[in-house]
Design a protein around this motif. Structure first.
Motif, mmCIF file in Angstrom:
data_model
loop_
_atom_site.group_PDB
_atom_site.id
_atom_site.type_symbol
_atom_site.label_atom_id
_atom_site.label_comp_id
_atom_site.label_asym_id
_atom_site.label_seq_id
_atom_site.Cartn_x
_atom_site.Cartn_y
_atom_site.Cartn_z
ATOM 1 N N LEU C 150 0.832 -1.209 0.000
ATOM 2 C CA LEU C 150 0.000 0.000 0.000
ATOM 3 C C LEU C 150 0.862 1.252 0.000
ATOM 4 O O LEU C 150 1.843 1.344 0.749
ATOM 5 N N ASN C 151 0.467 2.212 -0.846
ATOM 6 C CA ASN C 151 1.111 3.523 -0.858
ATOM 7 C C ASN C 151 0.039 4.592 -1.012
ATOM 8 O O ASN C 151 -0.934 4.393 -1.732
ATOM 9 N N GLY C 152 0.243 5.706 -0.300
ATOM 10 C CA GLY C 152 -0.710 6.806 -0.422
ATOM 11 C C GLY C 152 -1.201 7.245 0.944
ATOM 12 O O GLY C 152 -0.611 6.887 1.976
ATOM 13 N N MET C 153 -2.253 8.038 0.948
ATOM 14 C CA MET C 153 -2.780 8.492 2.241
ATOM 15 C C MET C 153 -4.296 8.647 2.229
ATOM 16 O O MET C 153 -4.919 8.859 1.199
ATOM 17 N N LYS C 154 -4.845 8.509 3.417
ATOM 18 C CA LYS C 154 -6.272 8.767 3.632
ATOM 19 C C LYS C 154 -6.345 9.922 4.617
ATOM 20 O O LYS C 154 -5.450 10.100 5.440
ATOM 21 N N ILE C 204 -17.955 17.365 17.298
ATOM 22 C CA ILE C 204 -17.592 15.961 17.615
ATOM 23 C C ILE C 204 -16.116 15.854 17.994
ATOM 24 O O ILE C 204 -15.389 14.991 17.516
ATOM 25 N N ARG C 205 -15.722 16.731 18.911
ATOM 26 C CA ARG C 205 -14.294 16.877 19.205
ATOM 27 C C ARG C 205 -13.716 15.740 20.047
ATOM 28 O O ARG C 205 -12.514 15.562 20.111
ATOM 29 N N ALA C 206 -14.612 14.983 20.694
ATOM 30 C CA ALA C 206 -14.101 13.850 21.471
ATOM 31 C C ALA C 206 -13.676 12.723 20.548
ATOM 32 O O ALA C 206 -12.927 11.838 20.942
ATOM 33 N N SER C 207 -14.159 12.757 19.310
ATOM 34 C CA SER C 207 -13.761 11.701 18.379
ATOM 35 C C SER C 207 -12.436 12.087 17.752
ATOM 36 O O SER C 207 -12.094 13.255 17.647
ATOM 37 N N SER C 208 -11.700 11.052 17.360
ATOM 38 C CA SER C 208 -10.393 11.295 16.768
ATOM 39 C C SER C 208 -10.535 11.264 15.253
ATOM 40 O O SER C 208 -11.189 10.392 14.704
ATOM 41 N N THR C 209 -9.972 12.246 14.596
ATOM 42 C CA THR C 209 -9.984 12.274 13.137
ATOM 43 C C THR C 209 -8.553 12.518 12.677
ATOM 44 O O THR C 209 -7.978 13.556 13.017
ATOM 45 N N THR C 210 -7.984 11.564 11.948
ATOM 46 C CA THR C 210 -6.581 11.720 11.572
ATOM 47 C C THR C 210 -6.359 11.327 10.110
ATOM 48 O O THR C 210 -7.244 10.811 9.446
ATOM 49 N N GLU C 211 -5.126 11.580 9.700
ATOM 50 C CA GLU C 211 -4.653 11.065 8.407
ATOM 51 C C GLU C 211 -4.061 9.681 8.641
ATOM 52 O O GLU C 211 -3.546 9.389 9.718
ATOM 53 N N LEU C 212 -4.143 8.852 7.603
ATOM 54 C CA LEU C 212 -3.450 7.570 7.618
ATOM 55 C C LEU C 212 -2.436 7.629 6.475
ATOM 56 O O LEU C 212 -2.783 8.040 5.369
ATOM 57 N N ILE C 213 -1.215 7.254 6.778
ATOM 58 C CA ILE C 213 -0.171 7.348 5.748
ATOM 59 C C ILE C 213 0.417 5.960 5.479
ATOM 60 O O ILE C 213 0.792 5.240 6.410
ATOM 61 N N PHE C 214 0.434 5.589 4.214
ATOM 62 C CA PHE C 214 0.958 4.277 3.828
ATOM 63 C C PHE C 214 2.191 4.462 2.981
ATOM 64 O O PHE C 214 2.155 5.114 1.938
ATOM 65 N N ASN C 215 3.285 3.879 3.447
ATOM 66 C CA ASN C 215 4.554 4.007 2.768
ATOM 67 C C ASN C 215 5.114 2.618 2.540
ATOM 68 O O ASN C 215 5.654 2.010 3.455
ATOM 69 N N ASP C 216 4.928 2.076 1.363
ATOM 70 C CA ASP C 216 5.340 0.694 1.106
ATOM 71 C C ASP C 216 4.897 -0.226 2.231
ATOM 72 O O ASP C 216 5.689 -0.987 2.787
ATOM 73 N N CYS C 217 3.653 -0.087 2.554
ATOM 74 C CA CYS C 217 3.103 -0.879 3.662
ATOM 75 C C CYS C 217 2.636 -2.231 3.110
ATOM 76 O O CYS C 217 1.705 -2.299 2.317
ATOM 77 N N ALA C 218 3.349 -3.301 3.546
ATOM 78 C CA ALA C 218 3.030 -4.626 3.007
ATOM 79 C C ALA C 218 2.027 -5.332 3.899
ATOM 80 O O ALA C 218 2.245 -5.459 5.103
ATOM 81 N N ILE C 219 0.921 -5.781 3.295
ATOM 82 C CA ILE C 219 -0.058 -6.533 4.094
ATOM 83 C C ILE C 219 -0.300 -7.880 3.415
ATOM 84 O O ILE C 219 -0.220 -8.004 2.201
ATOM 85 N N PRO C 220 -0.572 -8.911 4.224
ATOM 86 C CA PRO C 220 -0.776 -10.245 3.644
ATOM 87 C C PRO C 220 -2.009 -10.271 2.727
ATOM 88 O O PRO C 220 -2.978 -9.551 2.992
ATOM 89 N N GLN C 221 -1.946 -11.087 1.706
ATOM 90 C CA GLN C 221 -3.057 -11.096 0.746
ATOM 91 C C GLN C 221 -4.357 -11.567 1.379
ATOM 92 O O GLN C 221 -5.440 -11.266 0.884
ATOM 93 N N GLU C 222 -4.278 -12.331 2.505
ATOM 94 C CA GLU C 222 -5.515 -12.763 3.176
ATOM 95 C C GLU C 222 -6.329 -11.570 3.655
ATOM 96 O O GLU C 222 -7.488 -11.702 3.999
#
Lengths: 400, 260, 384
Positions: C150-154, C204-222
């Motif tokens: 995975l590469n990119g950001m949310k 809704i300040r008690a909730s957390s809202t963040t960016e997710l950053i993926f940098n050559d993030c390898a995840i199993p195909q399952e």
């Protein structure tokens, strides 16, 4: 035994049915009918029907033998670290008044270690007799040994009334004594009087969180035991000319046996000021905004020699220790002056402070319920008002 | 370790008042709830049993409706519930109540610790807990704010004093009464609530107890309520709006003589 | 009013959530609103109370409910705090793709943990340049051996940083546009997966809202959910089902504001009487209450429809979300108005409801997108 309605006297007014807290009364053919499954014999209907006297609760209860032989008013002389608690002097004042009506003596029971020399002061404060048991084994308060000795003294000397401070110690020990003697006990009385005709002790106390006052009697049992709150009655001033008897009582070893043991006593900074004993309480609610802001209340309390109080919300937020919580699930207080700062006045708080002698409320919201119980109310921002109060009181007190 | 927790169903005192016109108790809309202090007692019982094993039996004396309070206790995790309900218990004062509860606890037999809330908010007497201990002739530690140790055959607890606390050791079996500071009561789980709905509540009347009838209910109650009335209303106060400086001056002037 | 439609179990859930709201949410709502701290403790209580299991099948350790149960819980929590409520709801949103599209292995691996609330889930879809137009996303997942890289950001990910499992949509085949997107389960702590900045929000300040950053993030195909290329459809299906939850949040926020307004109107005195005796105030309150009840009916109708297994629920759930969120905005604004000057001050709880309400018109598809969905569905229906 039980409750009954005299159908001839019942006018069908329905007041009893309205009053019954347990929905046990219904009107059948224009007469009150009591559902015995629901009735708890609470007496509310009897009270409601006072005018017509149609409802009666018949009691068949045991009676203390030789009931007329019980004479005298006693006070439990609670001490801590050898110091007689101020509330004892309040009780002695009231005891004196009751005893004078009954034309009997006032006696005080003083249990502890190294307490003998305090007996004279108790006499100056109104006692005719002081029973002292001075024993190193009584250094710490222990329910079992204290209760055993007190029970023994009562059995031997048969007082008709015993007043006990409604403190942690007093309430714990006297509950055991009442069971051992099988007599009645009324908690937290705020008014005490004598019905001379029947020679009965009228014990009045707040119930349901102070929304109702109830007068309790114990007709057939002696002594009549009552615990009394702090600050309800004025402390009796010392009269150096008073004289009385000091009777030292010794007990054999078995009296001092206790299964519980005090391992350690810790005095705490956070609660060094006992808010039930305070003359002035400056209390704050959530409007203070933070623990740090309690500083401004503390300053006012310091100037007036008082302590701070807090609402449940404040204590639950961890701004102030629990020892300072006033209200339901906290302490009940009745200081001379109670400052309610930024406290809206929810009933759970009011029940803990509404018997304060003077209530001063500071709140931004003019419709806050606290203003309904306040002797003085200031509509305004507590962050402006409280520091100004501190400043002005400081000036006034300096002048005096 | 087997724990017995005594609870009471009380009217929500915040809602109880006397009608200013009719001078009668206003009962409309007053809900019955578990005495707030008893939640701390239940929680502490559950924690002891979670630590040492055993079971928590919760017991209450009251009208048949008090069953709801016991079911709520089960939803929190209590194992068994006993309801003491009988005409013969009606009119009990604290002496008769503690006698009856003690008789029921004797019947339960297998207990190491009895826990009560420090007092009930309708009566505020704080007498029933120590009363039960006296009837059972077991040691008590009142106003407990922390259990320091529960190992071996004893309990070591911090007992709240007006100006601090003392550490008290009592051998088992013993009775403690607890203050709010001791814990933060849990919230029931959904599974607990479902279990509570179906749970069987043990019901005992006077006939089930080995107790003298003359010591229960109204016959065993030395005290009686002679009269009830509204507390005198507070005198109408002075409320200041507007200029704060003037208001503060007036209040200081008014209070000046009450300081000392 | 809707109560009569609830089963006994659903009423139990409502009572339990109400208790949690009263005892654990209201006391901390203002503080968490101020600090923006995540309600960890409250989440723990919800977990201990079995509330993360109310929408998960019994065989995976849940209680076997569905969207209706999520709505009941979310509405109740929102009466106390919209931010805490959505912290709960966001995990449901992250769990639903596994419920809907997970294979048996994935369900057995993750659902019991989620049901017990031991792990929280979140959904990552939005990107800086792909908001309402989800098909413009840039995050990629490239198959390499038995892994996806995975590469990119949310960004704007609700629950970001706090959740343990993230459902991420990424392009497996850019050339296919929306049909080239796939869904993945990414666990917190996977190398190459980091959290970016935490947003400072209006409500809704008690909730957390963040960016997710993926940098050559390898995840199993399952960890691929459903099939490659199904990502966009799966995400839309998930949102079709999750929208009533946002509607329930909106209803709860509105109800919370109305409760405050009624209480205040009774206490507040002007011109010598309680302002609740003024017809102008009464009419406002009456309209607020009526709108809330209508919104609630729509929300639970669409929730029940989903739980009953109806196929095309997109239009109805969009209506529920659209209407309820607009009602929330209107009702909370009116509530502030009833409070007058006090309403504008943070010392009183009512302005928070208004700030919290706004997001319900924006997230999980803006209300403009909802109207698109409804409009398109209407036209499609006439073509049948």
């Amino acid at each position: 035994m039980g409750i009954s309605v005299d159908k001839n006297k019942c006018t069908g007014c329905g007041l009893c049915a309205l009053t019954c807290p347990f929905y046990a009364i219904s009107m059948v053919n224009g007469k009150a009918e009591i559902d015995l499954e629901k009735c708890t014999l609470c007496n509310a209907c009897v009270e409601a029907c006072r005018k017509f006297q149609a409802i009666q609760i018949i009691r068949e209860t045991t009676k203390t033998p030789d009931i007329e032989k019980y004479k005298g008013v006693w006070v439990f002389g609670e001490q801590r670290n050898g110091n007689v608690q101020p509330v004892v002097y309040e009780l002695l004042g009231k005891a004196r008044e009751l005893a004078d009506k009954l034309q009997v003596d006032v006696s005080c029971v003083l249990l502890g270690s190294n307490v003998k020399d305090k007996a004279q002061e108790i006499i100056r404060r109104g006692a005719d007799v002081v029973f002292v048991t001075d024993n190193p084994k009584l250094e710490h308060f222990l329910d079992e040994s204290y209760a055993r000795i007190l029970t023994n003294l009562i059995r031997k000397h048969r007082p008709e009334i015993l007043l006990v401070p409604a403190t942690v110690t007093g309430r714990s020990v006297i509950s055991r004594v009442a069971v051992q003697l099988r007599v009645g006990l009324t908690a937290d009385c705020t008014e005490l009087d004598i019905d001379l005709k029947e020679r009965l002790f009228l014990q009045t106390r707040p119930a349901f969180g102070g929304n109702i006052m109830a007068t309790i009697l114990s007709k057939y049992h002696r002594p009549q035991l009552a615990t009394v709150r702090h600050k309800v009655f004025p402390e009796r001033a010392a009269d150096p000319s008073r004289t009385g008897k000091i009777i030292e009582m010794d007990f054999d070893k078995s009296f001092f046996i206790s299964r519980t043991r005090v391992l350690n006593v810790v005095e705490e900074m956070a609660s060094t000021v006992n808010i039930s004993e305070a003359n002035v309480i400056v209390a704050g609610g959530r409007a203070l905004g933070s623990a740090e802001n309690f500083r401004i209340l503390r300053e006012l309390a310091d100037v007036l020699g008082g302590t701070i109080g807090a609402t449940r919300a404040v204590v639950d937020s961890g701004w102030v220790p629990y020892a300072h919580q006033v209200g339901q699930t906290g302490k009940t207080v009745c200081p001379n002056i109670y400052f309610a700062c930024g406290i809206s006045g929810q009933i759970q708080h009011l029940v803990g402070m509404q018997s304060s002698k003077i209530i001063v409320a500071v709140n931004k919201d003019p419709s806050a319920p606290i203003f309904q119980v306040a002797n003085y109310g200031i509509v305004g921002d507590l962050f402006e008002v409280v520091p100004l109060l501190t400043k002005k009181f400081r000036e006034v007190l300096k002048r005096a | 370790m087997n724990v017995v927790v005594c609870i009471k169903q009380v009217p929500d005192t915040a809602q109880v008042r006397i009608d200013p016109v009719t001078k009668n108790l206003v009962r409309e809309g007053v809900q019955a709830v578990i005495n707030p202090y008893d939640f701390y007692a239940i929680e502490e019982g559950l924690r002891l049993v979670e630590k040492h094993g055993g079971k928590v039996t919760v017991i209450s004396m009251g009208p048949p409706q008090a069953e709801a309070a016991l079911r709520e206790a089960i939803s929190l995790g209590c194992d068994e519930a006993v309801l003491l309900s009988d005409r013969a218990f009606a009119g009990s004062d604290t002496l008769a109540t503690s006698y009856t509860l003690a008789a029921a606890i004797k019947k339960i037999k297998d207990f190491d610790v009895i826990i009560c809330g420090k007092q009930a908010i309708d009566g505020d007497t704080a007498q029933v807990g120590p009363g039960i201990a006296a009837h059972l002739d077991i040691p008590q530690i009142t106003y407990v704010r922390k259990i320091e140790g529960s190992e071996g055959n004893a309990l070591v607890a911090q007992r709240t004093l007006e100006e601090g606390y003392e550490v008290v050791k009592a051998p088992l079996p013993c009775l403690i009464t607890v203050v709010k500071e001791i814990n933060k009561p849990r919230i029931p789980s959904l599974k607990g609530k479902m279990k509570a709905k179906k749970a069987e509540i043990i019901k005992w009347g006077a006939a089930h107890l080995d107790a003298e009838s003359g010591r229960m209910g109204i016959a065993g109650s030395p005290t009686e309520v002679w009269k009830i009335y509204s507390p005198p209303p507070r005198a109408k106060g002075q409320i200041f709006e507007g200029n704060i400086e003037e208001a503060v001056d007036a209040v200081v002037e008014g209070l000046k003589d009450h300081l000392n | 009013m809707i109560d009569y439609l609830f089963t006994e179990e659903q009423q139990m859930i409502r009572d339990l959530c109400r208790q949690i709201t009263d005892e654990r949410i209201r006391p901390v709502a203002a503080e968490l609103d101020r600090t923006g701290k995540f309600p960890r403790d409250v989440m723990k209580v919800m977990a201990q109370s079995d509330l993360f299991g109310i929408y998960i099948e019994e065989k995976y350790g849940g209680m076997g409910g569905g969207i209706t149960e999520i709505c009941i819980a979310t509405e109740e929590f929102s009466r106390g705090c919209g931010g805490i409520a959505i912290s709960y709801g966001a995990s449901a949103l992250g769990t639903y793709p596994i419920i809907l599209f997970g294979n048996e292995e994935q369900k057995q691996k993750y659902l019991p943990l989620l049901a017990r609330g031991e792990k929280l889930a979140a959904f990552g879809l939005t990107e800086p340049s792909a908001g309402s137009d989800a098909s413009a996303m840039l995050t990629t997942a490239e198959k390499k051996g038995d892994k996806y890289i995975l590469n990119g950001m949310k960004h704007f990910v609700t629950g970001g940083g706090e959740a343990d499992l993230y459902i991420i949509i990424a392009m497996t085949d850019k050339s296919k546009g929306a049909r080239g997107a796939s869904l993945f389960i990414v666990e917190k702590g996977t190398p190459g997966f980091e959290f970016g900045k935490k947003e400072d929000k209006l409500g809704i300040r008690a909730s957390s809202t963040t960016e997710l950053i993926f940098n050559d993030c390898a995840i199993p195909q399952e960890n691929l959910l459903a099939k490659e290329g199904m990502g966009f459809i799966a995400a839309m299906k998930t949102f079709d089902m999750s929208r009533p939850g946002i509607g329930a949040q909106a209803v709860g926020i509105a109800q919370g504001a109305l409760d405050c307004a009624v209480k205040y109107a009774r206490e507040r005195k002007q011109f010598g009487k309680s302002i609740s005796t003024f017809q102008g105030i009464q009419w406002m309150l009456a309209d607020m209450a009526t709108q809330i009840e209508a919104a609630r009916a729509l929300v639970y109708a669409s929730a029940r429809e989903i739980d009953a297994g109806k196929k095309d629920v997109g239009k109805d759930s969009a209506m529920a979300k659209l209407f309820a969120s607009d009602v929330a905005m209107k009702v909370t604004t009116d509530a502030v108005q009833i409070f007058g000057g006090y309403g504008y001050m943070k010392e009183y709880p009512v302005e928070k409801f208004m700030r919290d309400a706004k997001i319900t018109q924006i997230y999980e598809g803006t209300n403009q997108i909802q109207r698109n969905i409804i409009g398109l569905a209407l036209i499609r229906e006439t073509l049948k």
